[in-house]
Design a protein around this motif. Sequence first.
Motif, mmCIF file in Angstrom:
data_model
loop_
_atom_site.group_PDB
_atom_site.id
_atom_site.type_symbol
_atom_site.label_atom_id
_atom_site.label_comp_id
_atom_site.label_asym_id
_atom_site.label_seq_id
_atom_site.Cartn_x
_atom_site.Cartn_y
_atom_site.Cartn_z
ATOM 1 N N LEU A 292 0.831 -1.209 0.000
ATOM 2 C CA LEU A 292 0.000 0.000 0.000
ATOM 3 C C LEU A 292 0.862 1.254 0.000
ATOM 4 O O LEU A 292 0.568 2.226 -0.710
ATOM 5 N N ASP A 293 1.913 1.239 0.790
ATOM 6 C CA ASP A 293 2.807 2.393 0.861
ATOM 7 C C ASP A 293 3.457 2.660 -0.497
ATOM 8 O O ASP A 293 3.600 3.817 -0.910
ATOM 9 N N LYS B 195 0.630 4.005 -3.105
ATOM 10 C CA LYS B 195 -0.060 5.271 -2.833
ATOM 11 C C LYS B 195 0.388 6.399 -3.765
ATOM 12 O O LYS B 195 -0.460 7.071 -4.390
ATOM 13 N N CYS C 100 -0.928 5.780 -7.378
ATOM 14 C CA CYS C 100 -2.359 6.061 -7.505
ATOM 15 C C CYS C 100 -2.630 7.560 -7.510
ATOM 16 O O CYS C 100 -3.415 8.059 -8.324
ATOM 17 N N GLU C 101 -1.987 8.278 -6.615
ATOM 18 C CA GLU C 101 -2.219 9.720 -6.540
ATOM 19 C C GLU C 101 -1.804 10.416 -7.826
ATOM 20 O O GLU C 101 -2.495 11.331 -8.304
ATOM 21 N N LEU D 209 -6.775 4.694 -3.578
ATOM 22 C CA LEU D 209 -6.229 3.466 -3.022
ATOM 23 C C LEU D 209 -6.952 3.119 -1.730
ATOM 24 O O LEU D 209 -7.158 3.982 -0.870
ATOM 25 N N LEU E 94 -1.879 5.263 7.047
ATOM 26 C CA LEU E 94 -1.555 5.703 5.693
ATOM 27 C C LEU E 94 -2.583 6.689 5.163
ATOM 28 O O LEU E 94 -2.245 7.706 4.553
ATOM 29 N N ASP E 95 -3.872 6.383 5.401
ATOM 30 C CA ASP E 95 -4.968 7.220 4.908
ATOM 31 C C ASP E 95 -6.214 6.867 5.704
ATOM 32 O O ASP E 95 -6.841 5.834 5.468
ATOM 33 N N ALA F 124 -9.437 6.076 3.633
ATOM 34 C CA ALA F 124 -9.381 5.134 2.519
ATOM 35 C C ALA F 124 -10.545 4.142 2.579
ATOM 36 O O ALA F 124 -10.936 3.690 3.658
#
Length: 460
Positions: A189-190, A193, A196-197, A203, A228-229, A232
Amino acid sequence: MSRSLFAADALLPQGWARDVLLGWDDTGRLVEVRADAPAPAGVPRAAGPVLPGMPNLHSHAFQRAFAGLTEHRAEQQDSFWSWRTLMYRFAARLGPQHMEAIATWLYAEMLEAGYTSVCEFQYVHHDADGRPYADDATLSLALLRAAQRTGIGFTLLPVLYQASGFGGLAPNEGQRRFIRSTESMLRLLDALKPVCEAQGARLGLAPHSLRAVPPAALREALAGLDALDARAPIHIHIAEQTREVEDCVAWSGQRPVAWLLDHAPVDARWCLVHATHMDEGEYARAAASGAVAGLCPTTEANLGDGLFDFARWRGHGGAWGVGSDSHACVNAAEELLMLEYGQRLATRQRNVGADGSQREVATALTLAAVRGGAQAAGRPVGGLSVGQQADFAVLDAGHLALQGLPAPQMLSAHVFASHRSSAIDAVYVAGHARVTAGRHPLHDEAGAAFVAARGQLLED
């Protein structure tokens, strides 16, 4: 590129409106939605009624190449579980180039069928032997490239998958490409990210199911995602099959949705995919949580899952949206039709999908599915209003099934009386025309690559 469109009829969040001027900025966000507007000179005019773009809230892209290949009896009594065994065999052969070719065609198909964004529930992570690729994000990146190339809006949901059954049962051989530790998932995921951005994608995370993610791993993964978010989206398969419910009760003493509500912070970030088999208490509590029910009517019919109690969910004020899941069918209107027809068969009533504010079934279902789909996607794609993305589909008012009808009945004819994709003239994503005259620019090229990839996967 024009940044405006005039529609004689448009379906706004509050219902149908006449003479609607849509305007969007360079980022693809709507900055003007004005009804009863005079037709401006030089502004393109829609060929028919304008509908909000439909988010597809549940997709396993690679399974599009598998659609139609399991419609034969493999066991004395076929079920979801026998289908799953065949799907595992197919997934074992998949390579990155196959994934990208299949997804590119699928996403072009989705756009042609009125979907403007998709939530990709991505659980094939590793190579055929279950080893991580040199770039651990290889298959997720293939999907991101397919989305970018076709222009569909995208929510990527890497799947956490660790066990073959409740209680942390060891994974089986068919699941070797899916398995990840919680730590490796958070690293993935890290890494994804910023990619995706940069692409404008969202994400999130998909704990596959309660049978595949033990409680401690679920808690750890959710905590890592929040770090992370904290906003999300989170999607999970749940209560799809009666055997799943029985196994969960045997493991925990609770039904799956009840267990999840008691042990996880379920709220509006969550999408409960399928949620087919709930009791009254689960319907009430899950709806009150704010979570979206992710309904996939054509796949649920194809797999023999059972019927979601739609009236009960709506009676509790529950949000919902639609997805094409295994892609036995790729058509936004077809999912609405199947949802309505399933409820008619279950209740022996007609026009079940109409509600207090919208008597037209197709209108009511479209507006609700767009709202719920946008919530599940975690993106501003909730309809034709200022601040939302300029995602919309244009119906062909000259189509034989639609000709001469008022706009609400044109939508009804599109859902219930046409070939469903045949009446779509154009599709826009973030203000960009991705489909014109019913066709995506990559239709022929992507279709040929899909056929080639499927042929390679089916070779002995």
